[in-house]
Design a protein around this motif. Sequence first.
Motif, mmCIF file in Angstrom:
data_model
loop_
_atom_site.group_PDB
_atom_site.id
_atom_site.type_symbol
_atom_site.label_atom_id
_atom_site.label_comp_id
_atom_site.label_asym_id
_atom_site.label_seq_id
_atom_site.Cartn_x
_atom_site.Cartn_y
_atom_site.Cartn_z
ATOM 1 N N ALA B 41 58.869 26.059 10.413
ATOM 2 C CA ALA B 41 57.934 25.257 9.619
ATOM 3 C C ALA B 41 56.478 25.525 10.007
ATOM 4 O O ALA B 41 55.576 25.350 9.189
ATOM 5 C CB ALA B 41 58.252 23.769 9.777
ATOM 6 N N VAL B 42 56.238 25.931 11.249
ATOM 7 C CA VAL B 42 54.876 26.238 11.717
ATOM 8 C C VAL B 42 54.877 27.682 12.208
ATOM 9 O O VAL B 42 54.985 27.938 13.403
ATOM 10 C CB VAL B 42 54.429 25.274 12.837
ATOM 11 C CG1 VAL B 42 52.928 25.428 13.086
ATOM 12 C CG2 VAL B 42 54.768 23.842 12.509
ATOM 13 N N PRO B 43 54.783 28.657 11.298
ATOM 14 C CA PRO B 43 54.950 30.067 11.682
ATOM 15 C C PRO B 43 53.964 30.495 12.766
ATOM 16 O O PRO B 43 52.767 30.241 12.654
ATOM 17 C CB PRO B 43 54.684 30.822 10.375
ATOM 18 C CG PRO B 43 54.926 29.832 9.290
ATOM 19 C CD PRO B 43 54.529 28.505 9.859
ATOM 20 N N TYR B 45 53.658 29.358 15.797
ATOM 21 C CA TYR B 45 53.426 28.354 16.836
ATOM 22 C C TYR B 45 54.598 28.357 17.813
ATOM 23 O O TYR B 45 55.762 28.378 17.393
ATOM 24 C CB TYR B 45 53.258 26.966 16.208
ATOM 25 C CG TYR B 45 53.362 25.836 17.213
ATOM 26 C CD1 TYR B 45 52.337 25.616 18.136
ATOM 27 C CD2 TYR B 45 54.474 25.003 17.256
ATOM 28 C CE1 TYR B 45 52.437 24.597 19.070
ATOM 29 C CE2 TYR B 45 54.583 23.981 18.183
ATOM 30 C CZ TYR B 45 53.562 23.783 19.090
ATOM 31 O OH TYR B 45 53.673 22.780 20.024
ATOM 32 N N ALA B 158 45.302 24.981 19.269
ATOM 33 C CA ALA B 158 45.088 23.795 18.432
ATOM 34 C C ALA B 158 43.812 23.948 17.616
ATOM 35 O O ALA B 158 43.755 23.540 16.451
ATOM 36 C CB ALA B 158 45.028 22.544 19.299
ATOM 37 N N ALA B 190 50.477 34.221 9.122
ATOM 38 C CA ALA B 190 50.196 33.344 7.981
ATOM 39 C C ALA B 190 48.778 32.775 8.043
ATOM 40 O O ALA B 190 48.539 31.629 7.674
ATOM 41 C CB ALA B 190 51.224 32.216 7.896
ATOM 42 N N ARG B 192 46.978 31.743 10.492
ATOM 43 C CA ARG B 192 46.659 30.637 11.384
ATOM 44 C C ARG B 192 46.850 30.982 12.871
ATOM 45 O O ARG B 192 45.867 31.173 13.584
ATOM 46 C CB ARG B 192 47.504 29.408 10.992
ATOM 47 C CG ARG B 192 47.330 28.190 11.902
ATOM 48 C CD ARG B 192 45.877 27.712 11.956
ATOM 49 N NE ARG B 192 45.736 26.501 12.763
ATOM 50 C CZ ARG B 192 45.685 26.464 14.092
ATOM 51 N NH1 ARG B 192 45.790 27.574 14.774
ATOM 52 N NH2 ARG B 192 45.539 25.317 14.733
ATOM 53 N N TYR B 193 48.066 31.067 13.323
ATOM 54 C CA TYR B 193 48.307 31.239 14.762
ATOM 55 C C TYR B 193 48.251 32.706 15.167
ATOM 56 O O TYR B 193 48.823 33.565 14.486
ATOM 57 C CB TYR B 193 49.668 30.663 15.157
ATOM 58 C CG TYR B 193 49.649 29.161 15.280
ATOM 59 C CD1 TYR B 193 49.194 28.549 16.440
ATOM 60 C CD2 TYR B 193 50.038 28.356 14.221
ATOM 61 C CE1 TYR B 193 49.153 27.176 16.549
ATOM 62 C CE2 TYR B 193 50.006 26.974 14.316
ATOM 63 C CZ TYR B 193 49.558 26.393 15.487
ATOM 64 O OH TYR B 193 49.512 25.031 15.588
ATOM 65 N N THR B 232 56.178 36.739 5.148
ATOM 66 C CA THR B 232 55.002 36.057 5.683
ATOM 67 C C THR B 232 53.977 37.121 6.067
ATOM 68 O O THR B 232 54.325 38.186 6.551
ATOM 69 C CB THR B 232 55.415 35.227 6.914
ATOM 70 O OG1 THR B 232 56.339 34.232 6.491
ATOM 71 C CG2 THR B 232 54.216 34.555 7.567
#
Lengths: 201, 304
Positions: B41-43, B45, B158, B190, B192-193, B232
Amino acid sequence: MSHPAAAALSAGFDDPVFDAQASFRAAMWALARPGRVERLDARLAPPAPLLPEAAALALALCDYETPIWLDAPLAAAPAVGAFLRFHTGAPIVEEPGAARFALIADPRGLNDFTAFPQGSPDYPDASVTLILQVESFGKSDLVLEGPGIKGTAGFGAAPLPVDFVARMAANRALFPRGVDLLLAGAGGVAGLPRSVFVKEG
Amino acid sequence: MSAQATSSMPRSSMPDITYNFAYLDEQTKRMIRRAILKAIAVPGYQVPFAAREMPMPYGWGTGGVQVTAAVLGPKDVLKVIDQGADDTTNAVAIRGFFEKTARVATTTATADATVIQTRHRIPETALNENQILVYQVPIPEPLRFLEPRETETRQLHALAEYGLMHVKLYEDIARHGHIATTYAYPVEVAGRYVMDPSPIPKFDNPKMDDCPALQLFGAGREKRIYAIPPHTRVHSLDFEDHPFKVQHFAKPCALCAATGVYLDEVILDDKGGRMFVCSDTDYCNTRQAQGHVGELGVPAEDAA
């Protein structure tokens, strides 16, 4: 020997190891490919209004580490709480903010997502997974986009909360915080993780 | 050895050792499965999980083994590779572990596998949408060598504050004229991370982008699980004037003449003789069986 409560309890998985594995795999692929309905062959007869598909996910994923919250129709049926407590060992909590899993029999009356744990910026995984019971999948009136989807995908399920698209947009805006949804019913499970963008079709 | 001992002793004196399916107990599997769902759900992380001690040492794939054990079902077909090879110690040991504890079918053919556990390579054969690729990860935190404190790296993730990593790559350019990181090359997942792709050669990084298979990462000692869902965007960090580039090899594989694949150097003698061969043994063997012959290869019919 034959305690009345014990006699009334519905059975759990026939095969706890393989049925749990199959239910998890369905949920895993559902979240990995948002909107695609995975077959979930739930051979369970849980007490109403808990659906077999939602019960299979709860039995596969919940245990003493995961407090479960039940929405009003489920909480009103004491047999549901007894069934879940016996088969999973999970505490049933009254406060949605304390839940790791929430079972929702009536998605139309679903609380605001903000009532549930959304995770923190440091630990976004410390958030709830909502298991919404649906009657049917199909009629793609929503368009999904995001990780797990090649391009875009159509999706539809009923019933859903009335302001569903707005809620999911607010949930996506919180990313990486947010709640994850598993929609269970009609022999299948579909996933809408927090990473998905949901738009009107 | 154990098989011999069993057959030579009277059956009554040897208790049958039975394992829970895929070794782990059900509560542990549930805990790992919940971590996998959140990781998807949080690719990118890194989800903390309560990694168990496994009957193999840290560094031998305890994280990957736990992820594989949690996803594996009786109908799965398992392939295990170590640096691309099916026949090296680590791969043989882990394949044997699951043959014994889960009695699943195993294969060396990439296309036949439903679950592929890998140490430090992505197979050359393109993966399909029904496959799960499980990576063994030694150090999951891409920022660890830049910032040793977990409290700090957690906050950097974060805040999506990845300036440190860009400085590191820039310093490579300042010193060497190019980005000198060749394995465990950091990627952004994606949008983000920033994530450590495990110590795969950067040659394999482009295969992670838009991959149809589900990619799961398990770090046993560091107790982290992370994931990349299918299709992704996985972007290898770079600069506009120093775009990401993969290694190129001057010659094709010496055994199967494949080009555009990752090659291992094999020393042939003590006079400087060497050859470069496919790191992916299944890919190389398949090509040789199809009749491809490299400069040091032996045609398939002659070998037999």
